[in-house]
Enzyme design. Sequence first.
Site, mmCIF file in Angstrom:
data_model
loop_
_atom_site.group_PDB
_atom_site.id
_atom_site.type_symbol
_atom_site.label_atom_id
_atom_site.label_comp_id
_atom_site.label_asym_id
_atom_site.label_seq_id
_atom_site.Cartn_x
_atom_site.Cartn_y
_atom_site.Cartn_z
ATOM 1 N N HIS A 85 14.445 -10.827 2.530
ATOM 2 C CA HIS A 85 13.043 -11.231 3.158
ATOM 3 C C HIS A 85 11.990 -10.242 2.830
ATOM 4 C CE1 HIS A 85 10.420 -12.159 6.249
ATOM 5 N NE2 HIS A 85 11.149 -13.274 6.578
ATOM 6 N N CYS A 86 11.038 -10.542 2.507
ATOM 7 C CA CYS A 86 9.791 -9.904 1.982
ATOM 8 C C CYS A 86 9.043 -9.030 3.196
ATOM 9 C CB CYS A 86 8.740 -10.655 1.367
ATOM 10 S SG CYS A 86 7.814 -11.917 2.298
ATOM 11 N N HIS A 127 3.327 -13.228 -6.710
ATOM 12 C CA HIS A 127 3.477 -12.009 -6.031
ATOM 13 C C HIS A 127 4.622 -11.089 -6.916
ATOM 14 C CE1 HIS A 127 3.349 -8.543 -3.333
ATOM 15 N NE2 HIS A 127 3.883 -9.205 -2.306
ATOM 16 N N ARG A 147 0.750 -1.226 0.038
ATOM 17 C CA ARG A 147 0.084 -0.107 -0.037
ATOM 18 C C ARG A 147 0.838 1.254 -0.170
ATOM 19 N NH1 ARG A 147 -4.779 2.153 4.041
ATOM 20 N NH2 ARG A 147 -5.044 4.092 3.221
#
Length: 304
Positions: A252-253, A168, A94
């Site tokens: 790392h996401c 993703h 977002r």
Amino acid sequence: MLFHLRTLLNNAALRNGHNFVVRNFRCGQPLQDKVQLKGRDLLTLKNFTGEEIKYMLWLSADLKFRIKQKGEYLPLLQGKSLGMIFEKRSTRTRLSTETGFALLGGHPCFLTTDDIHLGVNESLTDTARVLSSMTDAVLARVYKQSDLDLLAKEASIPIVNGLSDLYHPIQILADYLTLQEHYGSLKGLTLSWIGDGNNILHSIMMSAAKFGMHLQVATPKGYEPDPSITKMAEQYAKETAKVAAPDWTFLHCLPRKPEEVDDEVFYSPRSLVFPEAENRKWTIMAVMVSLLTDYLPQLQKPKF
């Protein structure tokens, strides 16, 4: 709940434990194709050639340099609006999308499940047509990939996958930009994944070989990647085995759970977690610019 631990380490071996299923995917030659992205959907990187993905990364680097480093104002999306459908909450998706789209002069419109219920009060077909009449593009973060596919089929504007159960892609673009910035090139790197076979891994499987990268995967038994996606990846993959390179790095996401990785790795000098998070913004900006405008990068094309 998805187990989001992942390490993308250059030439790292996955050899620990008997409860993991280990797969190796070795690339063929990087693909070459003409780049034409305006008006297209971004549902999965499977639908994009290596040259097209490289173009989006080049554009990301260009925007980052011109806006962040040189302080330029580039209203490339002035007068354009973006519908943002979020069935699942998110911090980075977002914030990167809203601030990035606005920074380029556009107007993002955030829609939660309190505002819109896909396929509940209104059919997906009707929703797609309404959004097409009021916005220039839609980024949708949804539970089902099939909902994205239907939105794209019925809409007359670009639909961008902000996350689904299968893929993703915008996360992986940020990962690739981060690795390219660190190593100077993606070709020949080995990406090592430790964790469950989720949407992020699926996106890597559909794109890594297009850069000449290799992929090694270790997943817990019962949490393997989708068989159909594995089959597609194996169409252009060969087995390989490497040992960890001395210049390995960690990604790392986010968000991170304490049991996934300890502080020694997560906050180490080898960790690129926070540059990776920032690059979510520059890559989603590049996606929007490439799908909605005819802008061409001015920065010299990086080596991939």
